[in-house]
Design a protein around this motif. Structure first.
Motif, PDB file in Angstrom:
ATOM      1  N   LEU A   1      -2.160 -10.482  11.353  1.00 58.22           N
ATOM      2  CA  LEU A   1      -3.346 -10.857  10.585  1.00 58.22           C
ATOM      3  C   LEU A   1      -4.558 -10.312  11.334  1.00 58.22           C
ATOM      4  O   LEU A   1      -4.707 -10.552  12.529  1.00 58.22           O
ATOM      5  N   TYR A   2      -5.401  -9.543  10.648  1.00 52.96           N
ATOM      6  CA  TYR A   2      -6.554  -8.975  11.348  1.00 52.96           C
ATOM      7  C   TYR A   2      -7.774  -8.936  10.442  1.00 52.96           C
ATOM      8  O   TYR A   2      -7.673  -8.973   9.213  1.00 52.96           O
ATOM      9  N   GLN A   3      -8.944  -8.861  11.065  1.00 49.45           N
ATOM     10  CA  GLN A   3     -10.197  -8.833  10.313  1.00 49.45           C
ATOM     11  C   GLN A   3     -10.466  -7.412   9.844  1.00 49.45           C
ATOM     12  O   GLN A   3     -10.302  -6.456  10.591  1.00 49.45           O
ATOM     13  N   ASP A   4     -10.908  -7.310   8.595  1.00 50.94           N
ATOM     14  CA  ASP A   4     -10.999  -6.010   7.929  1.00 50.94           C
ATOM     15  C   ASP A   4     -12.295  -5.274   8.299  1.00 50.94           C
ATOM     16  O   ASP A   4     -13.079  -4.913   7.432  1.00 50.94           O
ATOM     17  N   ASP A   5     -12.555  -5.088   9.609  1.00 49.15           N
ATOM     18  CA  ASP A   5     -13.751  -4.350  10.044  1.00 49.15           C
ATOM     19  C   ASP A   5     -13.466  -3.693  11.400  1.00 49.15           C
ATOM     20  O   ASP A   5     -12.304  -3.523  11.760  1.00 49.15           O
TER      21      ASP A   5
ATOM     22  N   TYR B   1      -0.639  -8.785  -3.927  1.00 46.56           N
ATOM     23  CA  TYR B   1       0.131  -7.555  -4.132  1.00 46.56           C
ATOM     24  C   TYR B   1      -0.694  -6.269  -3.973  1.00 46.56           C
ATOM     25  O   TYR B   1      -0.122  -5.196  -3.885  1.00 46.56           O
ATOM     26  N   VAL B   2      -2.025  -6.371  -3.973  1.00 44.67           N
ATOM     27  CA  VAL B   2      -2.808  -5.153  -3.740  1.00 44.67           C
ATOM     28  C   VAL B   2      -3.277  -5.170  -2.282  1.00 44.67           C
ATOM     29  O   VAL B   2      -2.740  -4.478  -1.449  1.00 44.67           O
ATOM     30  N   SER B   3      -4.275  -6.002  -1.967  1.00 44.41           N
ATOM     31  CA  SER B   3      -4.644  -6.178  -0.564  1.00 44.41           C
ATOM     32  C   SER B   3      -5.417  -7.472  -0.380  1.00 44.41           C
ATOM     33  O   SER B   3      -6.286  -7.804  -1.184  1.00 44.41           O
ATOM     34  N   SER B   4      -5.090  -8.195   0.696  1.00 40.90           N
ATOM     35  CA  SER B   4      -5.774  -9.456   0.958  1.00 40.90           C
ATOM     36  C   SER B   4      -7.203  -9.224   1.421  1.00 40.90           C
ATOM     37  O   SER B   4      -7.989 -10.151   1.518  1.00 40.90           O
ATOM     38  N   GLY B   5      -7.550  -7.968   1.690  1.00 36.22           N
ATOM     39  CA  GLY B   5      -8.913  -7.687   2.131  1.00 36.22           C
ATOM     40  C   GLY B   5      -9.912  -7.636   0.983  1.00 36.22           C
ATOM     41  O   GLY B   5     -11.112  -7.519   1.196  1.00 36.22           O
ATOM     42  N   LEU B   6      -9.404  -7.739  -0.267  1.00 38.86           N
ATOM     43  CA  LEU B   6     -10.288  -7.572  -1.435  1.00 38.86           C
ATOM     44  C   LEU B   6     -10.921  -8.874  -1.893  1.00 38.86           C
ATOM     45  O   LEU B   6     -11.423  -8.973  -3.014  1.00 38.86           O
ATOM     46  N   PHE B   7     -10.915  -9.862  -1.016  1.00 37.11           N
ATOM     47  CA  PHE B   7     -11.350 -11.216  -1.361  1.00 37.11           C
ATOM     48  C   PHE B   7     -12.663 -11.284  -2.132  1.00 37.11           C
ATOM     49  O   PHE B   7     -12.779 -11.987  -3.126  1.00 37.11           O
TER      50      PHE B   7
ATOM     51  N   ASN C   1       5.451  -1.308  15.508  1.00 33.12           N
ATOM     52  CA  ASN C   1       5.573  -1.138  14.056  1.00 33.12           C
ATOM     53  C   ASN C   1       5.574  -2.501  13.386  1.00 33.12           C
ATOM     54  O   ASN C   1       6.336  -3.384  13.772  1.00 33.12           O
ATOM     55  N   PHE C   2       4.729  -2.654  12.404  1.00 35.90           N
ATOM     56  CA  PHE C   2       4.617  -3.955  11.755  1.00 35.90           C
ATOM     57  C   PHE C   2       5.434  -4.020  10.470  1.00 35.90           C
ATOM     58  O   PHE C   2       5.456  -3.067   9.688  1.00 35.90           O
ATOM     59  N   ALA C   3       6.088  -5.172  10.273  1.00 41.04           N
ATOM     60  CA  ALA C   3       6.789  -5.395   9.007  1.00 41.04           C
ATOM     61  C   ALA C   3       5.766  -5.703   7.929  1.00 41.04           C
ATOM     62  O   ALA C   3       5.952  -5.372   6.763  1.00 41.04           O
ATOM     63  N   VAL C   4       4.678  -6.356   8.326  1.00 46.58           N
ATOM     64  CA  VAL C   4       3.635  -6.695   7.355  1.00 46.58           C
ATOM     65  C   VAL C   4       2.297  -6.814   8.069  1.00 46.58           C
ATOM     66  O   VAL C   4       2.207  -7.354   9.170  1.00 46.58           O
ATOM     67  N   LYS C   5       1.263  -6.243   7.437  1.00 49.58           N
ATOM     68  CA  LYS C   5      -0.090  -6.338   7.980  1.00 49.58           C
ATOM     69  C   LYS C   5      -0.979  -7.000   6.931  1.00 49.58           C
ATOM     70  O   LYS C   5      -1.000  -6.566   5.779  1.00 49.58           O
ATOM     71  N   VAL C   6      -1.685  -8.050   7.315  1.00 55.13           N
ATOM     72  CA  VAL C   6      -2.535  -8.754   6.361  1.00 55.13           C
ATOM     73  C   VAL C   6      -3.989  -8.687   6.820  1.00 55.13           C
ATOM     74  O   VAL C   6      -4.355  -9.324   7.806  1.00 55.13           O
TER      75      VAL C   6
END
Lengths: 349, 301, 79
Positions: free
Chosen positions: A185-189, B267-273, A205-210
């Motif tokens: 989980l990371y901040q989008d900046d 399903y698209v991106s959680s960054g699009l809040f 390698n990540f299985a999932v990045k949020v």
């Protein structure tokens, strides 16, 4: 006759005024902005209110606690250090406005520990402390770019960079969780992109990045994040965000009975802050954490003992946590920088 | 399981947006004003609720206190601010815009007032109902007793409102005042009082939305709460999607928006809040500019 | 600022990893220790002793640090 007298008077006044101006232009002792014969003024911007303020709003109290102790013990060569604090609510435009106020209205000598990657960046572009020669001491962000002395000549980092942290996390993962599915989980900046760069260098390698947008880290959003991690069957989940994001995640995970191996980044990993939001301590148990400074509960450490004693006296009833320790540590380093700058410290020295 | 959870997250959030959308619609129908202060009023009402919790120690008192407080405050705003504005700025291009601008100003005033009264730091409201997810076949759902309670209350409020509007004289008066004020006045309806009532109902609906948004989140409440900015944006968008004139539309709009956002984030991106609601609004406006329930069901004034 | 450039790397502070200030770099601390959260929720070093790792922000390796923190100046005042 009368007219002549008047003219003489006028001339005399003009001459006096010119002399006065000239005199005031000669640098007097301690002519630096924010430095007087008796004091040194520093300024700080950070979120004191709002979503992101969680935990970080204890930093000014911590820094002031150390400066008060310093001032009571002679200050910096007799000068007392004062700190002007402004709330930017973790909003870059407000950080810019408040920093301008600090420099122009409050006339501080230097900026101390402004918080947040996006905020410090916005200030660097819009206020441009470098062009004004204003030091930005020990920024409270681990964005690797701020260590670049060419790009930010007056800005000094203090925290290890997010890239370093991600690399060290990556190393730990390789040694201990090889073959496991890793979630992030990371901040989008910039805060997050630094982390991604570090993990990439470390070969994780990540299985999932949020990713999450700064300001959106509520419990309702966390339910969605957890659903994603669950669907990807992540064994290890790294929380590389601010305290409020970590809290939202752990609190919601407790409600949803979700228990992966947690790994917390140092930015949002302060236990006291997390527990304050109602997250049960047990949720944290066995999570992996990282810190550049000693454990805040380690009273055998001379610094921890020293700082916590001062803080307990200055702000009774407030828990001594990582934010406090780092805040006091930064104030302590600033004091040394001021002392090392000589008997009459200037922005340059 | 992921699909089901995404749906559940969307429905819970959507039901709260629905309430907020209803508040927008009620104000729009009674006075033809888009009330941008709606979220501010909801926030203030939630603070009333917070005050009640801290004084009496019970959430069950907080809910009615917030609703009544919200209703009274909204009525006051309509009586004092809106009526005065309509009287003074009754002609020219300003007449249509002044009330809307005034609500924007009011939003700022409310936030500052809250900061002065309660301070800028976070306050907490904890719901007395567990937010621990139900477990089905060994896996935990993103659906808890608290979320169930929220859904039930929203449904009950909707039923009460629709009975009020469809079956009572008061409802008839509300509808008449909105659609044909002159005729309503001629037939003996106190149009002004009815308008105030519309605002009051909106205030109460917004109060419930605010309180629920808070406890469904992490329980933290602050004047700059991003949860409330989201409530304002989402409630308004839901109302527009629903056609702005219809209560049923507001409900459907809220649910649609909540579920759509949830799916985009998953399903698209959680960054699009912060972007998702606007993109969804634009898409809906392109495809059906009149909203889900547009001209066909809704009536025109 | 010149003071930090020349002496910053030796400023006493509580960190268990070295700082990297110089004329050409304003990099701060350069590493971390790894810990586990105890049942009380507090972070403590794994195995009870601090094992620190240092690295850089580039492609450099992660190495176990041998840094020994200097003692705190008397009374915690700058010297």
């Amino acid at each position: 006759m009368k007219a002549l007298q008047r003219r003489t008077l006028l001339t005399a006044t003009a001459v006096l005024a010119t002399v006065g101006l000239a005199v005031s232009a000669i640098p007097a002792q301690a002519a630096e902005v924010g430095v007087t014969a008796t004091g040194i003024k520093l300024g700080m911007t950070l979120p004191m209110t709002g979503t992101a303020s969680l935990g970080y709003n204890k930093i000014p109290g911590a820094a002031k606690a150390y400066f008060d102790y310093l001032n009571a013990n002679g200050g910096i060569n007799g000068r007392k250090v004062t700190l002007v604090v402004k709330d930017d609510r973790y909003v870059p435009t407000e950080a810019v406005a408040k920093t301008n106020e600090l420099i122009l209205k409050d006339k501080v000598m230097a900026l101390l520990a402004p918080l947040g990657t996006a905020n410090v960046k916005a200030v660097a572009t819009s206020v441009n402390p470098a062009r004004r020669g204003v030091p930005v001491l020990f920024v409270n962000t681990g964005f690797s770019g701020f260590a670049d002395a060419k790009k930010y000549p007056t800005t000094y980092a203090v925290l290890p960079s997010y890239i370093m942290e991600a690399k060290i996390m990556g190393q730990y993962i390789k040694e201990n969780f090889a073959g496991k599915k890793i979630g992030l989980l990371y901040q989008d900046d910039d805060f997050g992109s630094d982390a991604l760069a570090g993990f990439k260098t470390a070969g994780v390698n990540f299985a999932v990045k949020v990713p999450y947008a700064s300001g959106s880290q509520g419990a309702a959003a966390a339910a969605g994040w957890i659903t994603k991690f669950k669907a990807a069957e992540a064994d290890v989940v790294i929380l590389f965000g601010v305290s409020s994001a970590t809290s939202a995640m752990l609190g919601t995970a407790a409600q949803l009975g979700y228990k992966p191996q947690w790994m917390l980044g140092s930015v949002g990993g302060d236990a006291t802050t997390i527990k304050l939001t109602g997250v049960p301590a047990g949720v944290l148990y066995n999570a992996i954490g990282f810190s550049p400074v000693p454990a805040t509960t380690d009273m055998t450490d001379e610094y921890v003992k020293f700082f916590s004693d001062i803080y307990a006296k200055a702000v009774p009833g407030s828990a001594f946590d990582l934010n406090v320790l780092l805040g006091m540590n930064t104030a302590f380093m600033a004091a040394q920088a001021l002392k090392a700058a000589g008997p009459n410290p200037t922005r340059k020295s | 399981m992921q699909l089901l959870n995404t749906l559940l997250i969307g429905i819970t959030a959507g039901s709260i947006y629905s309430l907020m959308a209803i508040a927008f619609v009620l104000v729009w129908r009674s006075t033809r004003v888009v009330n941008f202060a709606q979220a501010g009023m909801a926030l203030l009402s939630t603070y009333f609720g917070y005050e009640a919790v801290s004084r009496f120690g019970s959430f069950w008192i907080a809910l009615p206190v917030a609703m009544i407080g919200g209703a009274l405050f909204a009525a006051l705003v309509e009586l004092v601010l809106m009526r005065l504005l309509v009287k003074h700025a009754s002609s020219g291009p300003i007449a249509g815009v002044a009330p809307i601008i005034a609500t924007l100003g009011l939003l700022g005033v409310i936030k500052s007032a809250i900061t002065i009264i309660w301070g800028g730091q976070d306050q907490r409201i904890v719901a007395p109902i567990s937010n621990n997810g139900f477990t089905v076949n060994g896996s935990t759902l993103v659906f808890s007793p608290l979320k169930l309670f929220i859904l039930v209350v929203v449904v009950i409020l909707l039923i009460i409102l629709s009975i009020l509007f469809q079956k009572t004289n008061l409802g008839l008066a509300l509808r008449a005042s909105a659609h044909a004020p002159e005729i309503a006045r001629l037939s003996g309806i106190k149009v002004d009082a009815v308008r105030t009532l519309g605002w009051a109902l909106a205030g109460a609906a917004g109060a419930v939305a605010g309180l629920f948004q808070t406890v469904n989140g992490n329980g933290n409440l602050s004047p700059d709460s991003s949860e409330f900015s989201l409530l304002l944006v989402s409630g308004f968008i839901a109302a527009v999607i629903g056609g702005l004139d219809s209560l049923l539309g507001a409900v459907l709009g809220g649910l649609f928006l909540g579920i759509a956002i949830s799916f985009v984030l998953m399903y698209v991106s959680s960054g699009l809040f912060f972007i998702a609601p606007f993109v969804i609004l634009l898409l809906v406006l392109f495809i059906r500019p009149q909203g889900i329930i547009g001209v066909k069901v809704g009536r025109r004034a | 600022m010149e003071a930090i450039d020349s002496k910053g790397a030796t400023f006493a502070n509580s960190a268990l990893v070295p700082a990297g200030y110089s004329k050409t770099s304003h990099v701060g601390l350069t590493g971390y220790w790894v810990g586990k959260y105890a049942p009380t929720g507090d972070l403590a070093p794994i195995g009870g002793t601090y094992v620190t790792y240092t690295t850089d922000s580039g492609s450099g390796a992660v190495v176990k640090s041998t840094y020994k923190r200097p003692a705190m100046p008397a009374k915690g005042l700058p010297n």
